[in-house]
Design an enzyme around this catalytic site. Structure first.
Site, PDB file in Angstrom:
ATOM      1  N   ARG A  31      -5.345  13.106   9.198  1.00  0.00           N
ATOM      2  CA  ARG A  31      -5.118  12.906  10.528  1.00  0.00           C
ATOM      3  C   ARG A  31      -5.865  13.992  10.878  1.00  0.00           C
ATOM      4  NH1 ARG A  31      -2.276   9.538   7.627  1.00  0.00           N
ATOM      5  NH2 ARG A  31      -1.452   7.284   8.273  1.00  0.00           N
ATOM      6  N   LYS A  56       1.781  11.793   6.895  1.00  0.00           N
ATOM      7  CA  LYS A  56       3.651  11.400   7.351  1.00  0.00           C
ATOM      8  C   LYS A  56       4.111  11.791   6.564  1.00  0.00           C
ATOM      9  CE  LYS A  56       1.795   7.675  10.839  1.00  0.00           C
ATOM     10  NZ  LYS A  56       1.373   6.236  11.021  1.00  0.00           N
ATOM     11  N   HIS A 130      -9.615  10.347  15.639  1.00  0.00           N
ATOM     12  CA  HIS A 130      -9.233   9.352  14.038  1.00  0.00           C
ATOM     13  C   HIS A 130      -9.984   9.157  13.972  1.00  0.00           C
ATOM     14  CE1 HIS A 130      -5.763   7.849  12.133  1.00  0.00           C
ATOM     15  NE2 HIS A 130      -5.782   7.422  12.566  1.00  0.00           N
ATOM     16  N   ARG A 133     -11.462   9.838  10.108  1.00  0.00           N
ATOM     17  CA  ARG A 133     -11.103   9.464   9.547  1.00  0.00           C
ATOM     18  C   ARG A 133     -11.674   7.857   8.760  1.00  0.00           C
ATOM     19  NH1 ARG A 133      -6.074   9.144   6.877  1.00  0.00           N
ATOM     20  NH2 ARG A 133      -4.732   7.791   7.151  1.00  0.00           N
ATOM     21  N   HIS A 156      -2.625   6.869   2.178  1.00  0.00           N
ATOM     22  CA  HIS A 156      -1.646   5.116   2.615  1.00  0.00           C
ATOM     23  C   HIS A 156      -0.739   5.307   1.746  1.00  0.00           C
ATOM     24  CE1 HIS A 156      -5.705   3.283   4.897  1.00  0.00           C
ATOM     25  NE2 HIS A 156      -4.733   4.326   6.193  1.00  0.00           N
ATOM     26  N   TYR A 165     -10.769  -1.484   6.351  1.00  0.00           N
ATOM     27  CA  TYR A 165     -12.307  -1.408   5.595  1.00  0.00           C
ATOM     28  C   TYR A 165     -12.628  -1.850   5.102  1.00  0.00           C
ATOM     29  CZ  TYR A 165      -9.774   3.296   7.634  1.00  0.00           C
ATOM     30  OH  TYR A 165      -9.118   3.316   8.178  1.00  0.00           O
TER      31      TYR A 165
END
Length: 204
Positions: A31, A56, A130, A133, A156, A165
């Site tokens: 990110r 994150k 984004h 990514r 993730h 995806y």
């Protein structure tokens, strides 16, 4: 990506920064804020090259770098006179301050506008930083990289977030078969995609 990066004038100091920003954003699949927080000290450039990023929740992960990306990083650090152990921001604005997300968006929009002149489909709404990514994730998937590895690359917490995806790729293949008219009735979606796929992707 080739069209986008081809818009950058790498003969200037600002162009070198912009090229590295876009190349790293794609190569790491991270990110934008995580990339803007990166410092020269976060890089390990001898092979195998990687960069340490905080995602994150301040979760740390090591992102492998392609050899050509590592070379661009090395040249940039040397040109800027950074020390390998420096803890200051890698990406800075003209005032020498840390580049902000707004600044990064401006950089991206500038080159996207140029790229769209020769590739009109880039004019569509919703393309952002984004998107790089997501582009990286799709390229990995289409290259045969296992989804569990893609999950780790993207940072993730759960593979369910990465499965989007796979669904996107299946949807694209289904549409291609329908356009060709052959065997399209045999294609089944394992589950329905969200109505606004782009918005869904942006939320990950």
């Amino acid at each position: 990506m080739g069209n986008l990066l081809g818009q950058v004038d790498r003969s200037t100091r600002e162009g070198q920064r912009d090229y590295l920003l876009l190349a790293l954003l794609y190569d790491t699949g991270t990110r934008i804020q995580a990339l803007l927080d990166v410092t020269p000290a976060d890089f390990h450039l001898p092979s195998p090259s990687f960069v340490r990023v905080l995602g994150k929740g301040k979760k740390e992960r090591l992102c492998p770098l392609l050899p050509q990306t590592a070379r661009v990083v090395s040249r940039f650090i040397e040109a800027e006179g950074y020390h390998a152990e420096e803890m200051g921001p890698l990406f800075r604005n003209r005032r020498g301050e840390k580049l902000t997300r707004q600044g990064a968006r401006y950089v991206f929009s500038k080159y996207l506008g140029g790229a769209a002149k020769t590739m009109p489909r880039l004019n569509r709404r919703g393309i952002s930083l984004h998107t790089l990514r997501h582009t990286k994730a799709m390229h990995l998937l289409q290259s045969g990289v296992p989804i569990i590895t893609i999950k780790d690359v993207l940072g993730h917490a759960d593979v369910k977030s990465t499965e989007v995806y796979v669904q996107t790729d299946l949807e694209a293949k289904r549409k291609a078969l329908e356009q060709g008219g052959a065997a399209s009735k045999d294609v089944r979606r394992s589950r329905e995609l969200a109505p606004d796929l782009l918005a869904w992707l942006e939320s990950l």
